[in-house]
Scaffold this active site. Structure first.
Site, mmCIF file in Angstrom:
data_model
loop_
_atom_site.group_PDB
_atom_site.id
_atom_site.type_symbol
_atom_site.label_atom_id
_atom_site.label_comp_id
_atom_site.label_asym_id
_atom_site.label_seq_id
_atom_site.Cartn_x
_atom_site.Cartn_y
_atom_site.Cartn_z
ATOM 1 N N ASP A 22 55.748 6.583 -4.386
ATOM 2 C CA ASP A 22 54.348 6.973 -4.616
ATOM 3 C C ASP A 22 54.259 8.302 -5.361
ATOM 4 O OD1 ASP A 22 51.623 6.667 -4.508
ATOM 5 O OD2 ASP A 22 51.398 7.308 -2.425
ATOM 6 N N GLY A 23 53.183 8.463 -6.095
ATOM 7 C CA GLY A 23 52.899 9.737 -6.746
ATOM 8 C C GLY A 23 53.080 9.736 -8.259
ATOM 9 N N GLU A 69 47.284 -4.975 -3.029
ATOM 10 C CA GLU A 69 46.077 -4.171 -3.244
ATOM 11 C C GLU A 69 46.061 -3.510 -4.625
ATOM 12 O OE1 GLU A 69 47.940 -4.083 -0.439
ATOM 13 O OE2 GLU A 69 46.516 -4.995 0.963
ATOM 14 N N ASN A 70 47.242 -3.347 -5.240
ATOM 15 C CA ASN A 70 47.313 -2.683 -6.547
ATOM 16 C C ASN A 70 46.643 -3.491 -7.669
ATOM 17 O OD1 ASN A 70 50.575 -1.214 -5.863
ATOM 18 N ND2 ASN A 70 48.572 -0.235 -5.766
ATOM 19 N N ARG A 73 43.522 -1.987 -9.362
ATOM 20 C CA ARG A 73 43.541 -0.851 -10.305
ATOM 21 C C ARG A 73 42.987 -1.272 -11.663
ATOM 22 N NH1 ARG A 73 48.706 2.984 -9.096
ATOM 23 N NH2 ARG A 73 48.402 3.079 -6.841
HETATM 24 C C1 IPE Z 1 51.658 1.900 -2.174
HETATM 25 O O1 IPE Z 1 51.189 2.946 -2.941
HETATM 26 C C2 IPE Z 1 52.122 0.780 -3.048
HETATM 27 C C3 IPE Z 1 53.281 1.086 -3.881
HETATM 28 C C4 IPE Z 1 54.013 2.162 -3.844
HETATM 29 C C5 IPE Z 1 53.640 0.040 -4.807
HETATM 30 P P1 IPE Z 1 49.631 3.117 -3.248
HETATM 31 O O2 IPE Z 1 49.499 4.377 -4.035
HETATM 32 O O3 IPE Z 1 49.092 1.898 -3.850
HETATM 33 O O4 IPE Z 1 49.044 3.286 -1.782
HETATM 34 P P2 IPE Z 1 47.632 3.837 -1.293
HETATM 35 O O5 IPE Z 1 46.595 3.030 -1.983
HETATM 36 O O6 IPE Z 1 47.561 5.266 -1.671
HETATM 37 O O7 IPE Z 1 47.643 3.652 0.189
HETATM 38 C C1 IPE Z 2 53.075 4.672 -7.169
HETATM 39 O O1 IPE Z 2 52.406 5.727 -7.783
HETATM 40 C C2 IPE Z 2 53.281 3.500 -8.085
HETATM 41 C C3 IPE Z 2 52.468 2.317 -7.757
HETATM 42 C C4 IPE Z 2 51.641 2.210 -6.764
HETATM 43 C C5 IPE Z 2 52.612 1.193 -8.645
HETATM 44 P P1 IPE Z 2 50.822 5.763 -7.873
HETATM 45 O O2 IPE Z 2 50.420 5.087 -9.134
HETATM 46 O O3 IPE Z 2 50.214 5.243 -6.642
HETATM 47 O O4 IPE Z 2 50.574 7.320 -8.007
HETATM 48 P P2 IPE Z 2 49.401 8.161 -7.327
HETATM 49 O O5 IPE Z 2 49.435 7.874 -5.871
HETATM 50 O O6 IPE Z 2 48.131 7.717 -7.958
HETATM 51 O O7 IPE Z 2 49.754 9.574 -7.645
HETATM 52 MG MG MG Z 3 49.680 6.095 -4.891
#
Ligand code: IPE
Ligand code: IPE
Ligand code: MG
Length: 248
Positions: A22-23, A69-70, A73
């Protein structure tokens, strides 16, 4: 050898490490770039962490790459992530084979865009005989989806007399999850400072040690992984017993 790596007790390694990568988005923002730039740079960490895990002797590494859930986006980001998957698998196939790493996937992968699905199957097929470590990508994965699917199959088997109610137990449930045959993760790492599970391996992490770090995924290096493993090795895993019982 790195200071952290040399301190790791190789006889007490977690067999299975699960990671919530994440991040990426916040990392990109920090660098004044679009979110997709973060995802592209996250691939470097995937490579580093896979390599470091295999080198140490970790047997299973499960990476949360895309949650159910992604899909919510922006379309552009989803498309970029799916394209990145195809590109990365294509590029990394040789490295996976050189490192004797077998690619696997959990999640509802048939619902991925056709190109991504094909690339994934190709990668899985090309690495299927590798034995050093399983690299498992969680793609279009959510734990509640996985559990609901398991319940459906079990209910069907019960209805058809394939199993009896008495035969429903922990092992049977284990065997109906996408992770069948894979031991539960002992260590779950989440980067980026969020302290939640986000629908990841809910059943399987019942007794996992949780490790949270503020480091954004694109900055998560081998050294950070070694630190997480050292932290894991300092913990007392009690599984319901008393400290006295387990320290004997
Ligand atoms: C969790 O990260 C899913 C992945 C790392 C693929 P998200 O960034 O989507 O999680 P939430 O929405 O902050 O809980
Ligand atoms: C994790 O990073 C990757 C995926 C969930 C695909 P994020 O895209 O969630 O990064 P933040 O949380 O918005 O910083
Ligand atoms: Mg994230």
């Amino acid at each position: 050898m790195s200071e952290f790596k040399s301190k790791i007790d190789l006889n007490r390694l977690p067999k299975h490490i699960a990671v919530i990568m994440d991040g990426n988005g916040r990392w990109a923002k920090q660098h004044g770039r679009p979110r997709v730039f973060g995802h592209k740079n996250g691939v470097r960490s995937v490579r580093a962490i896979s390599e470091a895990s295999a080198e140490l002797g970790v047997e299973f590494l499960t990476l949360y790459a895309f949650s159910t859930e992604n899909w919510g986006r922006p379309t552009m980001e989803v498309n970029a992530l799916m394209a990145l998957l195809v590109e990365t698998i294509g590029k990394e196939m040789n490295t996976l084979n050189e490192n004797n790493i077998r690619l696997k996937a959990i999640g509802d992968i048939t619902k991925l865009p056709a190109q991504s699905y094909k690339a994934l199957l190709k990668g899985i097929e090309a690495t299927k005989n590798n034995t050093r470590m399983d690299l498992i990508l969680a793609l279009n994965y959510s734990s509640r989806w996985e559990i609901v699917e398991a319940i459906k199959t079990i209910a069907e088997d019960l209805k058809n007399g394939v199993i009896t109610q008495e035969e429903i137990n922990k092992d049977l449930v284990d065997n109906h999850l996408n992770t069948r045959g894979i031991p539960d993760p002992e260590l779950l790492i989440r980067t980026s400072g969020e302290r939640r599970i986000s629908n990841y391996l809910l059943w399987q992490i019942a007794y996992a040690e949780l490790y949270f770090t503020d480091v954004f995924w694109p900055d998560f290096s081998k050294e950070h992984l070694y630190q997480a493993i050292l932290d894991f090795q300092q913990r007392e895993r009690r599984f319901g017993k008393t400290g006295e019982q387990v320290s004997k």
